[in-house]
Scaffold this motif. Structure first.
Motif, PDB file in Angstrom:
ATOM      1  N   GLU A   1     -11.428 -18.699 -10.801  1.00 51.29           N
ATOM      2  CA  GLU A   1     -11.245 -18.452  -9.348  1.00 51.29           C
ATOM      3  C   GLU A   1      -9.876 -19.173  -8.961  1.00 51.29           C
ATOM      4  O   GLU A   1      -9.680 -19.993  -9.030  1.00 51.29           O
ATOM      5  N   PHE A   2      -9.214 -18.314  -8.287  1.00 50.88           N
ATOM      6  CA  PHE A   2      -7.794 -18.744  -8.142  1.00 50.88           C
ATOM      7  C   PHE A   2      -7.073 -17.773  -6.783  1.00 50.88           C
ATOM      8  O   PHE A   2      -6.930 -16.449  -6.957  1.00 50.88           O
ATOM      9  N   ASP A   3      -6.384 -18.489  -5.886  1.00 47.74           N
ATOM     10  CA  ASP A   3      -5.792 -17.940  -4.895  1.00 47.74           C
ATOM     11  C   ASP A   3      -4.407 -18.118  -5.053  1.00 47.74           C
ATOM     12  O   ASP A   3      -3.944 -19.229  -4.924  1.00 47.74           O
ATOM     13  N   ILE A   4      -3.486 -17.245  -5.487  1.00 47.59           N
ATOM     14  CA  ILE A   4      -2.202 -17.420  -5.746  1.00 47.59           C
ATOM     15  C   ILE A   4      -1.280 -17.824  -4.667  1.00 47.59           C
ATOM     16  O   ILE A   4      -0.053 -18.418  -4.860  1.00 47.59           O
TER      17      ILE A   4
ATOM     18  N   ASP B   1       3.350 -14.378   0.759  1.00 49.11           N
ATOM     19  CA  ASP B   1       2.667 -15.457   0.284  1.00 49.11           C
ATOM     20  C   ASP B   1       2.308 -14.801  -1.203  1.00 49.11           C
ATOM     21  O   ASP B   1       2.310 -15.753  -2.190  1.00 49.11           O
ATOM     22  N   VAL B   2       1.606 -13.722  -1.152  1.00 49.82           N
ATOM     23  CA  VAL B   2       1.285 -13.317  -2.395  1.00 49.82           C
ATOM     24  C   VAL B   2       1.890 -12.581  -3.318  1.00 49.82           C
ATOM     25  O   VAL B   2       2.085 -13.063  -4.330  1.00 49.82           O
ATOM     26  N   ASN B   3       2.809 -11.722  -2.795  1.00 49.25           N
ATOM     27  CA  ASN B   3       3.853 -11.014  -3.538  1.00 49.25           C
ATOM     28  C   ASN B   3       5.100 -11.546  -4.175  1.00 49.25           C
ATOM     29  O   ASN B   3       5.605 -11.056  -4.919  1.00 49.25           O
ATOM     30  N   VAL B   4       5.347 -12.425  -3.234  1.00 47.80           N
ATOM     31  CA  VAL B   4       6.744 -13.285  -3.806  1.00 47.80           C
ATOM     32  C   VAL B   4       6.561 -14.865  -3.996  1.00 47.80           C
ATOM     33  O   VAL B   4       6.717 -15.463  -5.008  1.00 47.80           O
ATOM     34  N   PHE B   5       6.265 -15.449  -2.977  1.00 45.66           N
ATOM     35  CA  PHE B   5       5.916 -17.130  -2.863  1.00 45.66           C
ATOM     36  C   PHE B   5       5.046 -17.614  -4.067  1.00 45.66           C
ATOM     37  O   PHE B   5       5.435 -18.440  -4.896  1.00 45.66           O
TER      38      PHE B   5
ATOM     39  N   SER C   1       5.699 -19.674  -7.266  1.00 41.44           N
ATOM     40  CA  SER C   1       5.038 -20.964  -7.580  1.00 41.44           C
ATOM     41  C   SER C   1       4.339 -21.088  -8.809  1.00 41.44           C
ATOM     42  O   SER C   1       4.358 -21.816  -9.645  1.00 41.44           O
ATOM     43  N   LEU C   2       3.720 -19.714  -9.213  1.00 35.49           N
ATOM     44  CA  LEU C   2       2.829 -19.589 -10.422  1.00 35.49           C
ATOM     45  C   LEU C   2       3.718 -19.917 -11.678  1.00 35.49           C
ATOM     46  O   LEU C   2       3.669 -20.385 -12.575  1.00 35.49           O
ATOM     47  N   THR C   3       4.989 -19.217 -11.505  1.00 31.97           N
ATOM     48  CA  THR C   3       5.755 -19.055 -12.734  1.00 31.97           C
ATOM     49  C   THR C   3       6.462 -20.381 -12.852  1.00 31.97           C
ATOM     50  O   THR C   3       6.758 -20.729 -14.067  1.00 31.97           O
ATOM     51  N   LYS C   4       7.087 -21.151 -12.008  1.00 25.92           N
ATOM     52  CA  LYS C   4       7.616 -22.559 -12.000  1.00 25.92           C
ATOM     53  C   LYS C   4       6.402 -23.441 -12.914  1.00 25.92           C
ATOM     54  O   LYS C   4       6.869 -23.986 -13.398  1.00 25.92           O
ATOM     55  N   THR C   5       5.169 -23.075 -12.317  1.00 26.07           N
ATOM     56  CA  THR C   5       4.174 -24.016 -13.025  1.00 26.07           C
ATOM     57  C   THR C   5       3.876 -23.757 -14.481  1.00 26.07           C
ATOM     58  O   THR C   5       3.653 -24.572 -15.369  1.00 26.07           O
TER      59      THR C   5
END
Length: 226
Positions: A50-53, A101-105, A109-113
């Protein structure tokens, strides 16, 4: 066996990609706000979380999971998307913000992680839309969605430049219309020329080999013209 992370896996293209990767023997982390559709399949080598990007606290949990469960990541497919189809005058500020928030930010954030866990030959694929391509046909009602998809194209190009010496590679696929639940919700009755399974197979193949030929590129994946 490669370690694959895919977002937006509860339905549509993301759902089909998880099945294809599993059948090919790859190790998949499937991320979605609703993990049940994938969990119910009980696929080999697949973990559904379960994950909310768009939730920063979820991003922190992801890092901990990768450290413990995967160690390294070979492919990231940022597939999750939020689409609202309303006239510009009727879109709320919350809906516009959610689009970014979903399509860009969230993608950033996920990519940086995940980047610290990727090697030079890794591949990050961002899923955009033909609506985000300059000069392509634009549809009224998609001001939030298509503009956010344009932003992720530019971000992909910038990251490819920034990481060109160390890797991984970054590419963006601008998809044309595909018959998915999201398309049906946004444009009831519209029939797309490609199924979710057909597009999923294309993206899977590209994710595993496309970085040998492309970096920082926008590939327009559409069978319709213009």
């Amino acid at each position: 066996m490669k370690n694959i992370i895919i977002t937006g896996t509860s339905r549509g293209i993301g759902f089909e990609m998880v099945k294809i990767f599993s059948e090919a023997g790859q190790n998949v982390l499937a991320l979605s706000r609703n993990s049940k559709p994938i969990s119910d399949l009980k696929l080999k080598n697949v973990t559904a979380l379960e994950f909310d990007i768009a939730d920063e606290s979820e991003i922190v949990k992801l890092s901990a999971y990768i450290q413990k469960g995967m160690k390294t990541v070979d492919v990231v497919i940022n597939n999750a998307g939020f689409l609202v189809n309303k006239p510009f005058s009727e879109i709320t500020s919350e809906e516009f913000k959610r689009s970014y928030d979903v399509n860009v930010f969230g993608v950033a954030s996920l990519t940086k992680t995940v980047l610290p866990f990727m090697k030079k030959d890794g591949h990050v694929i961002n899923i955009s839309s033909m609506g985000g391509i300059q000069g392509s046909v634009k549809f009224p009602g998609l001001s939030a969605y298509s503009s956010s998809k344009g932003a992720i194209i530019t971000l992909t190009e910038l990251l490819a430049e920034e990481y060109k010496e160390t890797g991984p590679s970054f590419n963006v696929l601008a998809l044309g219309s595909v018959q998915t639940e999201m398309l049906e919700e946004a444009f009831p009755g519209f029939k797309a020329p490609l199924s979710a399974t057909e597009m999923a197979q294309y993206i899977v193949d590209f994710s595993l080999s496309g970085n040998k030929f492309y970096n920082g590129k926008i590939l327009q994946v559409s069978s319709t013209t213009p």
